[in-house]
Design an enzyme around this catalytic site. Structure first.
Site, mmCIF file in Angstrom:
data_model
loop_
_atom_site.group_PDB
_atom_site.id
_atom_site.type_symbol
_atom_site.label_atom_id
_atom_site.label_comp_id
_atom_site.label_asym_id
_atom_site.label_seq_id
_atom_site.Cartn_x
_atom_site.Cartn_y
_atom_site.Cartn_z
ATOM 1 N N HIS A 118 -91.693 -7.163 84.428
ATOM 2 C CA HIS A 118 -92.204 -6.281 85.354
ATOM 3 C C HIS A 118 -92.508 -4.942 84.413
ATOM 4 O O HIS A 118 -93.206 -3.878 85.281
ATOM 5 C CB HIS A 118 -91.371 -6.029 86.462
ATOM 6 C CG HIS A 118 -90.280 -5.138 86.541
ATOM 7 N ND1 HIS A 118 -89.811 -3.911 86.944
ATOM 8 C CD2 HIS A 118 -89.046 -5.411 85.852
ATOM 9 C CE1 HIS A 118 -88.824 -3.497 86.592
ATOM 10 N NE2 HIS A 118 -88.253 -4.222 85.752
ATOM 11 N N ALA B 52 -84.743 -7.486 81.459
ATOM 12 C CA ALA B 52 -84.057 -6.729 80.044
ATOM 13 C C ALA B 52 -82.683 -6.333 80.404
ATOM 14 O O ALA B 52 -82.075 -6.478 79.303
ATOM 15 C CB ALA B 52 -85.064 -5.553 79.765
ATOM 16 N N THR B 53 -82.528 -6.129 81.626
ATOM 17 C CA THR B 53 -80.961 -5.627 81.702
ATOM 18 C C THR B 53 -79.962 -7.183 81.403
ATOM 19 O O THR B 53 -78.962 -6.873 80.626
ATOM 20 C CB THR B 53 -80.697 -5.532 83.231
ATOM 21 O OG1 THR B 53 -81.426 -4.293 83.491
ATOM 22 C CG2 THR B 53 -79.093 -5.123 83.700
ATOM 23 N N GLN C 76 -90.269 -1.388 76.961
ATOM 24 C CA GLN C 76 -91.488 -0.509 77.208
ATOM 25 C C GLN C 76 -92.408 -0.670 76.059
ATOM 26 O O GLN C 76 -93.413 -0.181 76.197
ATOM 27 C CB GLN C 76 -90.880 1.061 77.053
ATOM 28 C CG GLN C 76 -89.864 1.562 78.281
ATOM 29 C CD GLN C 76 -90.616 1.470 79.444
ATOM 30 O OE1 GLN C 76 -91.882 1.271 79.593
ATOM 31 N NE2 GLN C 76 -89.899 1.681 80.570
ATOM 32 N N CYS D 117 -83.553 4.534 86.557
ATOM 33 C CA CYS D 117 -82.189 3.751 86.849
ATOM 34 C C CYS D 117 -80.975 5.092 87.407
ATOM 35 O O CYS D 117 -79.962 4.612 87.820
ATOM 36 C CB CYS D 117 -81.779 3.040 85.791
ATOM 37 S SG CYS D 117 -83.090 1.854 85.411
ATOM 38 N N SER E 56 -88.952 -7.486 79.484
ATOM 39 C CA SER E 56 -88.716 -7.387 80.832
ATOM 40 C C SER E 56 -90.392 -7.704 81.305
ATOM 41 O O SER E 56 -91.313 -7.060 80.964
ATOM 42 C CB SER E 56 -88.527 -6.009 81.212
ATOM 43 O OG SER E 56 -88.556 -5.938 82.802
HETATM 44 C C1 LIG Z 1 -86.759 -1.176 82.710
HETATM 45 C C2 LIG Z 1 -85.928 -1.263 81.561
HETATM 46 C C3 LIG Z 1 -84.988 -2.261 81.241
HETATM 47 C C4 LIG Z 1 -84.477 -3.054 82.521
HETATM 48 O O1 LIG Z 1 -85.215 -4.042 82.650
HETATM 49 P P1 LIG Z 1 -85.139 -5.161 83.921
HETATM 50 O O2 LIG Z 1 -85.975 -6.173 83.641
HETATM 51 O O3 LIG Z 1 -85.471 -4.131 85.082
HETATM 52 O O4 LIG Z 1 -83.724 -5.466 83.976
HETATM 53 C C5 LIG Z 1 -84.200 -2.323 80.243
HETATM 54 N N1 LIG Z 1 -84.750 -1.301 79.148
HETATM 55 C C6 LIG Z 1 -85.624 -0.589 79.225
HETATM 56 C C7 LIG Z 1 -86.061 0.129 77.976
HETATM 57 C C8 LIG Z 1 -86.209 -0.540 80.480
HETATM 58 O O5 LIG Z 1 -87.483 0.234 80.428
#
Ligand SMILES: *Cc1c(COP(=O)(O)O)cnc(C)c1O
Length: 390
Positions: free
Chosen positions: A202, A71-72, A180, A326, A200
């Site tokens: 995970h 998601a990043t 989420q 984070c 994302s």
């Molecule tokens: C965990 C998260 C991210 C980042 O996702 P990654 O796959 O770890 O880069 C971005 N936005 C939200 C809302 C998240 O909970």
């Protein structure tokens, strides 16, 4: 040692069924999905199946799925990609004050670089994006509005339909970070009029290091790539596909779609029992954020007079989180909680509990007693006047 993991919003454990789907590919999945020989074609076909599975989870057409590392990266591609592709007269971004760092810091960086002007829209005490303020920030120069579906720290769910309507009213793109919500609650890009959506792996019991930006054809055409190279993923994300990870992401999406309703109902009962148990055992406990419209798995609790880092240290081997994962380790209080009007002190005394697919009744019992014990100990150490009840 009886480890209990209640940090699903930070990263959810890999579902063994997802692992099973990935294992043969990790062992024998040779071939670059871009190659035209049979090995490559086999890998490409696996990625296409996963594309359909991920698209089905968010009720979008499969060609709109752009796989990436998480998601990043999806958030970076959405905002940087839009800013690079924007006409000169549309150069303003509006992001909420409670976005994940990968949206918030990206928007700030674009502003600093002079690639876009960024406005931050505040939230209400309950944690919802302030719709009146959003309306006042919108105009014909707004390129995109980026607001998350559910906040990772509080679980609070934003009014996405109204946000989409406001954004579209001025011709702006609506980007939504749904990391989420996916796999937990129903999520239809079409019904909600979302143009770009970040996911994302995970966060939904899939593998880490894989995710997607999902977009409508029009929104994706407005993007410029961030990673340049071989032109994979519609030219929007070059790089050889991580097929095992993508297949695992697809398997996680299938499970999420199939099980989210039942799982959410089960997890919500556990979450509520956890909060009730902690409140029975301790005075001076408040829930941060609106409790009527939030994720079923999340509770963010304020323990008056007990520093969250000290509490967490005393809770070991129970894993919970202070602030967002984070920003853990950073000395600044949670930007999310302070945006909701909590004082710095209150934010430093807040702990996030996030449950999930593998959380058990017994783990909730452990979590209740560990939490009561840890908060009581920290308050005793600091001479606070909140003891255990009874
Ligand atoms: C965990 C998260 C991210 C980042 O996702 P990654 O796959 O770890 O880069 C971005 N936005 C939200 C809302 C998240 O909970």
């Amino acid at each position: 040692m009886n480890e209990v993991y209640l940090d699903y919003n930070g990263s959810a454990p890999l579902d063994p069924r997802v692992f099973e789907a990935m294992e043969p590919l990790l062992r024998n999945g040779v071939g670059n999905a871009s190659s035209s020989h049979r090995f490559g074609r086999r890998q490409a076909a696996l990625a296409e199946t996963a594309r359909e599975q991920v698209a089905a989870l968010v009720d979008a057409p499969a060609p709109g799925v752009v796989f990436c590392s998480g998601a990043t990266e999806a958030n970076n591609l959405a905002l940087v990609g839009l800013a690079e592709g924007a006409p000169a007269e549309r150069n303003r971004l509006v992001v909420s004050a409670v976005e994940h760092a990968s949206v918030y810091e990206t928007a700030r960086w674009l502003h600093e670089q002079g690639m876009a002007k960024t406005d931050v829209v505040g939230v209400t005490e309950g944690g919802f994006v302030d719709l009146d303020e959003l309306g006042s920030l919108l105009g014909p120069d707004v390129l995109a509005v980026s607001v998350m579906a559910a906040n990772s720290e509080t679980g609070v769910l934003n009014p996405l339909e109204q946000i989409a309507e406001s954004a579209h009213g001025v011709g702006a793109v609506f980007h939504c970070d749904a990391a989420q919500v996916a796999g937990r609650l129903p999520l239809s890009m079409g019904d909600l009029s979302i143009d770009l959506l970040s996911l994302s792996g995970h966060k939904m019991c899939g593998p880490g290091g894989v995710g997607a930006l999902v977009g409508t054809g029009g929104a994706l055409r407005g993007l410029r790539p961030v990673a340049h190279g071989g032109g994979q993923e519609r030219g929007l994300r070059s790089g050889s596909l991580n097929v095992a990870g993508i297949a695992g992401f697809g398997a996680a999406a299938v499970l999420g779609l199939k099980e989210r309703e039942q799982e959410s109902a089960r997890v919500e009962v556990l979450r509520d029992r956890l909060v009730d148990g902690v409140r029975i055992g301790l005075r001076g406990v408040c829930e941060n954020g609106d409790t009527s419209k939030r994720l079923p798995n999340t509770a963010n609790l304020h323990f008056a007079g007990a520093d969250a880092e000290a509490v967490i240290h005393n809770m070991d081997p129970l894993a919970v989180s202070a602030g967002s994962a984070c920003s853990a380790g950073a000395i600044e209080p949670s930007r999310v909680l302070t945006a909701m009007g909590l004082s710095r002190e209150e934010a430093f005394e807040s702990v996030r509990f996030s449950l999930g697919r593998f959380t058990t009744d017994a783990e909730v019992d452990t979590a209740i007693s560990k939490t009561v014990e840890a908060v009581t100990r920290v308050r005793d150490m600091t001479g606070e006047a909140f003891g255990a009840v009874g």
